[in-house]
Design a protein around this motif. Sequence first.
Motif, mmCIF file in Angstrom:
data_model
loop_
_atom_site.group_PDB
_atom_site.id
_atom_site.type_symbol
_atom_site.label_atom_id
_atom_site.label_comp_id
_atom_site.label_asym_id
_atom_site.label_seq_id
_atom_site.Cartn_x
_atom_site.Cartn_y
_atom_site.Cartn_z
ATOM 1 N N ALA A 63 0.827 -1.211 0.000
ATOM 2 C CA ALA A 63 0.000 0.000 0.000
ATOM 3 C C ALA A 63 0.860 1.259 0.000
ATOM 4 C CB ALA A 63 -0.924 -0.011 1.221
ATOM 5 N N ALA A 64 1.941 1.254 0.764
ATOM 6 C CA ALA A 64 2.833 2.420 0.801
ATOM 7 C C ALA A 64 3.494 2.630 -0.551
ATOM 8 C CB ALA A 64 3.900 2.235 1.888
ATOM 9 N N LYS A 68 2.975 5.922 -2.981
ATOM 10 C CA LYS A 68 4.093 6.715 -3.501
ATOM 11 C C LYS A 68 4.001 6.868 -5.016
ATOM 12 C CE LYS A 68 6.944 7.957 -0.248
ATOM 13 N NZ LYS A 68 7.289 9.333 -0.025
ATOM 14 N N VAL A 69 3.633 5.787 -5.704
ATOM 15 C CA VAL A 69 3.536 5.853 -7.165
ATOM 16 C C VAL A 69 2.408 6.778 -7.586
ATOM 17 C CG1 VAL A 69 2.944 4.491 -9.221
ATOM 18 C CG2 VAL A 69 4.595 3.604 -7.580
ATOM 19 N N VAL A 70 1.240 6.626 -6.957
ATOM 20 C CA VAL A 70 0.079 7.437 -7.360
ATOM 21 C C VAL A 70 0.281 8.904 -7.018
ATOM 22 C CG1 VAL A 70 -2.388 7.807 -6.895
ATOM 23 C CG2 VAL A 70 -1.520 5.515 -7.257
ATOM 24 N N THR A 71 0.968 9.214 -5.929
ATOM 25 C CA THR A 71 1.160 10.617 -5.555
ATOM 26 C C THR A 71 2.448 11.207 -6.135
ATOM 27 O OG1 THR A 71 2.220 9.925 -3.496
ATOM 28 C CG2 THR A 71 -0.144 10.423 -3.408
ATOM 29 N N SER A 72 3.118 10.454 -6.988
ATOM 30 C CA SER A 72 4.324 11.009 -7.603
ATOM 31 C C SER A 72 3.928 12.123 -8.573
ATOM 32 C CB SER A 72 5.104 9.917 -8.329
ATOM 33 O OG SER A 72 4.384 9.489 -9.463
ATOM 34 N N GLU A 73 4.888 12.989 -8.859
ATOM 35 C CA GLU A 73 4.622 14.172 -9.695
ATOM 36 C C GLU A 73 4.204 13.780 -11.111
ATOM 37 O OE1 GLU A 73 7.125 18.053 -11.040
ATOM 38 O OE2 GLU A 73 7.455 17.265 -9.012
ATOM 39 N N THR A 76 0.558 12.296 -10.960
ATOM 40 C CA THR A 76 -0.391 13.355 -10.616
ATOM 41 C C THR A 76 -0.600 14.290 -11.798
ATOM 42 O OG1 THR A 76 0.374 13.261 -8.328
ATOM 43 C CG2 THR A 76 -0.891 15.184 -8.950
ATOM 44 N N GLY A 77 0.485 14.671 -12.484
ATOM 45 C CA GLY A 77 0.366 15.537 -13.661
ATOM 46 C C GLY A 77 -0.419 14.859 -14.777
ATOM 47 N N ALA A 78 -0.168 13.578 -15.023
ATOM 48 C CA ALA A 78 -0.878 12.862 -16.076
ATOM 49 C C ALA A 78 -2.361 12.744 -15.748
ATOM 50 C CB ALA A 78 -0.271 11.477 -16.277
ATOM 51 N N LEU A 79 -2.689 12.439 -14.486
ATOM 52 C CA LEU A 79 -4.101 12.326 -14.105
ATOM 53 C C LEU A 79 -4.806 13.678 -14.177
ATOM 54 C CD1 LEU A 79 -3.916 9.878 -11.060
ATOM 55 C CD2 LEU A 79 -4.892 9.424 -13.304
ATOM 56 N N THR A 80 -4.111 14.734 -13.754
ATOM 57 C CA THR A 80 -4.706 16.073 -13.820
ATOM 58 C C THR A 80 -4.949 16.485 -15.269
ATOM 59 O OG1 THR A 80 -3.548 16.671 -11.806
ATOM 60 C CG2 THR A 80 -4.396 18.482 -13.122
#
Length: 90
Positions: A63-64, A68-73, A76-80
């Motif tokens: 889970a950790a 870390k992968v999902v909250t990486s820059e 996050t930029g790709a999802l945004t």
Amino acid sequence: MTAVIAIGPGAGRPLRPSAAAWRRRSRRAACRVRRVVRLRGRSDAGMTTAEYAVGTLGACALAAGLYKVVTSEAITGALTDMLVRALHAT
């Protein structure tokens, strides 16, 4: 109603086994069952406390890592970017 076997004159006996015979048979059956269980061994169907602890630590580590992968820059930029394009699409 009990059946009677007549072997000779006046030698009739009821066909019901005595309580002692039932006890002997049940003891023999119980011994056979215990022997079969002992020979086959016990199966480990569940986890012990130590295995639960290791499994929990593994799940937390996974889970950790995913967090870390999902909250990486990059993610996050790709999802945004994908969300902005989806909201502005007509």
